[in-house]
Write a protein that holds these residues in place. Structure first.
Motif, PDB file in Angstrom:
ATOM      1  N   PRO A  88      55.570  24.229  28.675  1.00 53.41           N
ATOM      2  CA  PRO A  88      54.999  22.885  28.758  1.00 53.41           C
ATOM      3  C   PRO A  88      53.714  22.707  27.962  1.00 53.41           C
ATOM      4  O   PRO A  88      53.371  21.587  27.609  1.00 53.41           O
ATOM      5  N   TRP A  89      53.005  23.781  27.653  1.00 52.84           N
ATOM      6  CA  TRP A  89      51.760  23.641  26.902  1.00 52.84           C
ATOM      7  C   TRP A  89      52.010  23.222  25.470  1.00 52.84           C
ATOM      8  O   TRP A  89      51.108  22.732  24.807  1.00 52.84           O
ATOM      9  N   THR A  90      53.230  23.382  24.957  1.00 52.00           N
ATOM     10  CA  THR A  90      53.516  22.966  23.588  1.00 52.00           C
ATOM     11  C   THR A  90      53.642  21.454  23.464  1.00 52.00           C
ATOM     12  O   THR A  90      53.709  20.938  22.356  1.00 52.00           O
ATOM     13  N   TYR A  91      53.668  20.743  24.582  1.00 49.03           N
ATOM     14  CA  TYR A  91      53.735  19.286  24.545  1.00 49.03           C
ATOM     15  C   TYR A  91      52.508  18.707  23.842  1.00 49.03           C
ATOM     16  O   TYR A  91      52.570  17.661  23.221  1.00 49.03           O
ATOM     17  N   TYR A  92      51.383  19.412  23.908  1.00 49.77           N
ATOM     18  CA  TYR A  92      50.140  18.908  23.339  1.00 49.77           C
ATOM     19  C   TYR A  92      49.848  19.471  21.954  1.00 49.77           C
ATOM     20  O   TYR A  92      48.785  19.199  21.403  1.00 49.77           O
ATOM     21  N   ASP A  93      50.761  20.266  21.385  1.00 50.92           N
ATOM     22  CA  ASP A  93      50.547  20.805  20.045  1.00 50.92           C
ATOM     23  C   ASP A  93      50.708  19.707  19.009  1.00 50.92           C
ATOM     24  O   ASP A  93      51.557  18.821  19.131  1.00 50.92           O
ATOM     25  N   ALA A  94      49.908  19.800  17.963  1.00 53.55           N
ATOM     26  CA  ALA A  94      50.029  18.847  16.867  1.00 53.55           C
ATOM     27  C   ALA A  94      51.273  19.188  16.050  1.00 53.55           C
ATOM     28  O   ALA A  94      51.642  20.359  15.927  1.00 53.55           O
ATOM     29  N   PRO A  95      51.946  18.187  15.493  1.00 55.04           N
ATOM     30  CA  PRO A  95      53.121  18.488  14.666  1.00 55.04           C
ATOM     31  C   PRO A  95      52.712  19.208  13.385  1.00 55.04           C
ATOM     32  O   PRO A  95      51.592  19.052  12.893  1.00 55.04           O
ATOM     33  N   ASP A  96      53.627  20.016  12.866  1.00 59.48           N
ATOM     34  CA  ASP A  96      53.359  20.751  11.633  1.00 59.48           C
ATOM     35  C   ASP A  96      53.270  19.790  10.461  1.00 59.48           C
ATOM     36  O   ASP A  96      54.001  18.803  10.380  1.00 59.48           O
ATOM     37  N   ARG A  97      52.382  20.118   9.555  1.00 58.84           N
ATOM     38  CA  ARG A  97      52.288  19.330   8.336  1.00 58.84           C
ATOM     39  C   ARG A  97      53.375  19.787   7.377  1.00 58.84           C
ATOM     40  O   ARG A  97      53.770  20.956   7.392  1.00 58.84           O
ATOM     41  N   PRO A  98      53.866  18.907   6.542  1.00 59.41           N
ATOM     42  CA  PRO A  98      54.875  19.340   5.574  1.00 59.41           C
ATOM     43  C   PRO A  98      54.271  20.354   4.611  1.00 59.41           C
ATOM     44  O   PRO A  98      53.136  20.221   4.181  1.00 59.41           O
ATOM     45  N   GLY A  99      55.022  21.384   4.317  1.00 61.11           N
ATOM     46  CA  GLY A  99      54.560  22.402   3.394  1.00 61.11           C
ATOM     47  C   GLY A  99      54.088  23.660   4.099  1.00 61.11           C
ATOM     48  O   GLY A  99      53.877  24.662   3.455  1.00 61.11           O
ATOM     49  N   ASN A 100      53.885  23.590   5.403  1.00 60.30           N
ATOM     50  CA  ASN A 100      53.479  24.791   6.126  1.00 60.30           C
ATOM     51  C   ASN A 100      54.655  25.751   6.210  1.00 60.30           C
ATOM     52  O   ASN A 100      55.752  25.384   6.570  1.00 60.30           O
ATOM     53  N   GLY A 101      54.425  26.971   5.871  1.00 61.30           N
ATOM     54  CA  GLY A 101      55.459  27.983   6.013  1.00 61.30           C
ATOM     55  C   GLY A 101      56.278  28.216   4.761  1.00 61.30           C
ATOM     56  O   GLY A 101      56.860  29.266   4.594  1.00 61.30           O
ATOM     57  N   ASP A 102      56.377  27.270   3.855  1.00 57.00           N
ATOM     58  CA  ASP A 102      57.153  27.498   2.641  1.00 57.00           C
ATOM     59  C   ASP A 102      56.209  27.335   1.435  1.00 57.00           C
ATOM     60  O   ASP A 102      56.009  26.256   0.942  1.00 57.00           O
TER      61      ASP A 102
END
Length: 124
Positions: A88-102
């Motif tokens: 449930p704590w991931t409910y408050y996480d900000a969405p990933d920005r495009p380009g993260n990880g690749d």
């Protein structure tokens, strides 16, 4: 001679001190108890939700096989809910920005762009 009175910090009515009761005085203990009860009951809710999550897969497969098209995606929706129940704590996480990880991913180009770079503008 003028007598100066101190400002009244605690309201009184006929000699009786009136307590300052507001919504925080009532809601704060309720929220505190709800958090404690939620922390205790959360693992049991996760364990109870896992069989229902598996049943959603069976239900989706059986309904799609008999031709009910509205049932497609039922398991995917149940998986999103299950992730929220499990963490449930991931409910408050900000969405990933495009380009993260690749790091080597090419940026999408519009019709007016003639750039051939694969550098993301989000990363220096």
């Amino acid at each position: 001679m003028t007598i100066r009175r101190r400002p009244v910090l605690i309201p009184r009515y006929r000699g009786v001190i009136l307590p300052a009761v507001g919504p925080c005085m009532i809601l704060a203990p309720v929220v505190f108890l709800a958090v404690i009860v939620g922390m205790i009951c959360w693992p049991f809710v996760v364990v109870a939700a896992v069989p229902l999550w598996g049943l959603s897969w069976l239900l989706e497969r059986s309904l799609v096989s008999i031709g009910v098209t509205g049932a497609s995606g039922l398991f995917r929706r149940a998986t999103r809910v299950m992730r929220l129940v499990a963490k449930p704590w991931t409910y408050y996480d900000a969405p990933d920005r495009p380009g993260n990880g690749d790091a080597g991913a090419a940026m999408p180009q519009d019709a007016t762009s003639d750039a051939t770079t694969t550098q993301s503008p989000l990363k220096p």
